[in-house]
Design an enzyme around this catalytic site. Sequence first.
Site, PDB file in Angstrom:
ATOM      1  N   LYS A 186     -38.795 -28.398  28.071  1.00 39.72           N
ATOM      2  CA  LYS A 186     -38.092 -27.609  29.071  1.00 39.72           C
ATOM      3  C   LYS A 186     -38.671 -26.203  29.032  1.00 39.72           C
ATOM      4  O   LYS A 186     -39.202 -25.735  28.025  1.00 39.72           O
ATOM      5  CB  LYS A 186     -36.582 -27.561  28.818  1.00 39.72           C
ATOM      6  CG  LYS A 186     -36.110 -26.852  27.553  1.00 39.72           C
ATOM      7  CD  LYS A 186     -36.030 -25.349  27.563  1.00 39.72           C
ATOM      8  CE  LYS A 186     -35.239 -24.817  28.719  1.00 39.72           C
ATOM      9  NZ  LYS A 186     -35.223 -23.292  28.661  1.00 39.72           N
ATOM     10  N   THR A 197     -42.086 -20.982  22.781  1.00 42.83           N
ATOM     11  CA  THR A 197     -41.561 -20.346  23.979  1.00 42.83           C
ATOM     12  C   THR A 197     -40.712 -21.282  24.819  1.00 42.83           C
ATOM     13  O   THR A 197     -40.198 -20.879  25.850  1.00 42.83           O
ATOM     14  CB  THR A 197     -42.726 -19.823  24.837  1.00 42.83           C
ATOM     15  OG1 THR A 197     -43.665 -20.882  25.011  1.00 42.83           O
ATOM     16  CG2 THR A 197     -43.423 -18.669  24.161  1.00 42.83           C
ATOM     17  N   GLU A 283     -40.546 -19.993  36.816  1.00 39.61           N
ATOM     18  CA  GLU A 283     -39.476 -19.582  37.724  1.00 39.61           C
ATOM     19  C   GLU A 283     -40.044 -18.948  38.994  1.00 39.61           C
ATOM     20  O   GLU A 283     -40.767 -17.949  38.944  1.00 39.61           O
ATOM     21  CB  GLU A 283     -38.529 -18.620  37.018  1.00 39.61           C
ATOM     22  CG  GLU A 283     -37.642 -19.328  36.021  1.00 39.61           C
ATOM     23  CD  GLU A 283     -36.760 -18.413  35.210  1.00 39.61           C
ATOM     24  OE1 GLU A 283     -35.794 -18.922  34.619  1.00 39.61           O
ATOM     25  OE2 GLU A 283     -37.038 -17.199  35.147  1.00 39.61           O
ATOM     26  N   ASN A 409     -33.706 -14.458  38.200  1.00 33.24           N
ATOM     27  CA  ASN A 409     -33.294 -13.731  37.006  1.00 33.24           C
ATOM     28  C   ASN A 409     -32.315 -12.607  37.277  1.00 33.24           C
ATOM     29  O   ASN A 409     -31.743 -12.036  36.347  1.00 33.24           O
ATOM     30  CB  ASN A 409     -34.531 -13.203  36.278  1.00 33.24           C
ATOM     31  CG  ASN A 409     -35.238 -14.316  35.515  1.00 33.24           C
ATOM     32  OD1 ASN A 409     -34.801 -14.737  34.475  1.00 33.24           O
ATOM     33  ND2 ASN A 409     -36.329 -14.811  36.096  1.00 33.24           N
ATOM     34  N   SER A 414     -24.851 -16.350  36.066  1.00 36.08           N
ATOM     35  CA  SER A 414     -23.904 -17.013  36.972  1.00 36.08           C
ATOM     36  C   SER A 414     -24.478 -18.311  37.520  1.00 36.08           C
ATOM     37  O   SER A 414     -23.767 -19.047  38.164  1.00 36.08           O
ATOM     38  CB  SER A 414     -23.552 -16.085  38.128  1.00 36.08           C
ATOM     39  OG  SER A 414     -24.700 -15.687  38.833  1.00 36.08           O
TER      40      SER A 414
END
Length: 414
Positions: A186, A197, A283, A409, A414
């Site tokens: 992951k 990492t 991301e 980010n 949330s």
Amino acid sequence: MTAKKIEGFLCEEGGVCAAKGFLANGLNCGLNPVKEKNDLGLIFSKRVCNAAAVYTLNKVKGAPILVTKKNLELTGGRARGVIVNSKNANTCNADGVKKAEAMCRLAGEALMVKPEEMIVASTGVIGQVLPIEPIELHIKELSEGLSTENHVKAANAIMTTDTFPKEVAVSFKIGDVVCRIGGMAKGSGMIHPNMATTLNFITTDADISSELLKKALGEIVKITYNCLSIDGDTSTNDMVCILANGMAGNEQISSEDENYQVFKNALYAVMMTMTKLLAKDGEGASKLLECTCSQAPDLDTAIVVAKSVIRSPLFKCAMFGEDANWGRILCAVGYAPAEFDIGKVAVDLVSDKGRIHVCENGAGVPFSEDEAKIVLSADEIGIEINLNQGDACAKAWGCDLTYDYVKINGDYRS
């Protein structure tokens, strides 16, 4: 139809369950309010395994790292399985070690093994207390659902901002015996090459001594996971661990002979592939970047230069904009902490849409901006740097830097 191969090794189905004797499962226990998202995973071997692990170098280490290190020390590098959760990192909590130990105890009781025979890992938000009750309530269901088919559920359970599960497995021969190595990983953000990492779990049915298993893992980490960077942040929690149960039945690999080299090459194929999958799923990423530094004076120089380019925010932005701003590449090469003659450096940008030569002897050469735009429009870009001063070669992997990285980010908790 030709079977798919990686680095010459035949690909296999099954991820961490491709190797004999390994079972896995994953489910939602309630840590993640999205019920369709698994948040608790388990990997288990039918036979005790030789085990090795490499951990984050961040001074802040998650409680699961501390407990796993202690467990492997207590058992002399032996383990039976892994219990892992997502959504909560169990880091910077006063009761963190107690909770991580409780996870090992609960898994041990369900699997009828010693708590110290479990590797424990967590990933998610830092600084939030991990509730143990959801894990306690679901550990029986999790263990009873262990199977070779449920490796995908386990891979899904460790995902945070990942957009897809990351699994790979290959087969290889030790003598006349077919062995397998499989893994799941992951990682999408908070990734920087300073091992470890990400969370990476690798299994093999090959019989290999503890000493050589640890040696092989360390050597391959250096040229795979340690050559990965998404955003320059080294995580607090993450590790790579490998379990070897010997159930393939090969003669034990106990010396650095040809069989050890075959094992190491197969391990590289798995870990390199997972490294690329992690880079591809950075991301907000829209492009996978692979930087190759060749003809370097030595391996460490090749690694340092390749990583320097992959880490550059300015270069990553240029790749997002499909801009052949090769000066940013040479800038990153130039501040790499290594000794070499920048006046001999050549640079090419390549993809499945073509190749452009942008730099020779440390200076720019004419090229078509229109052709460059076409080459950089691909979703996988290669940066080929030739130092022209040696025989060493290394690769590093990363992704472009996009608007979506900031969006993801900006509201991660949330």
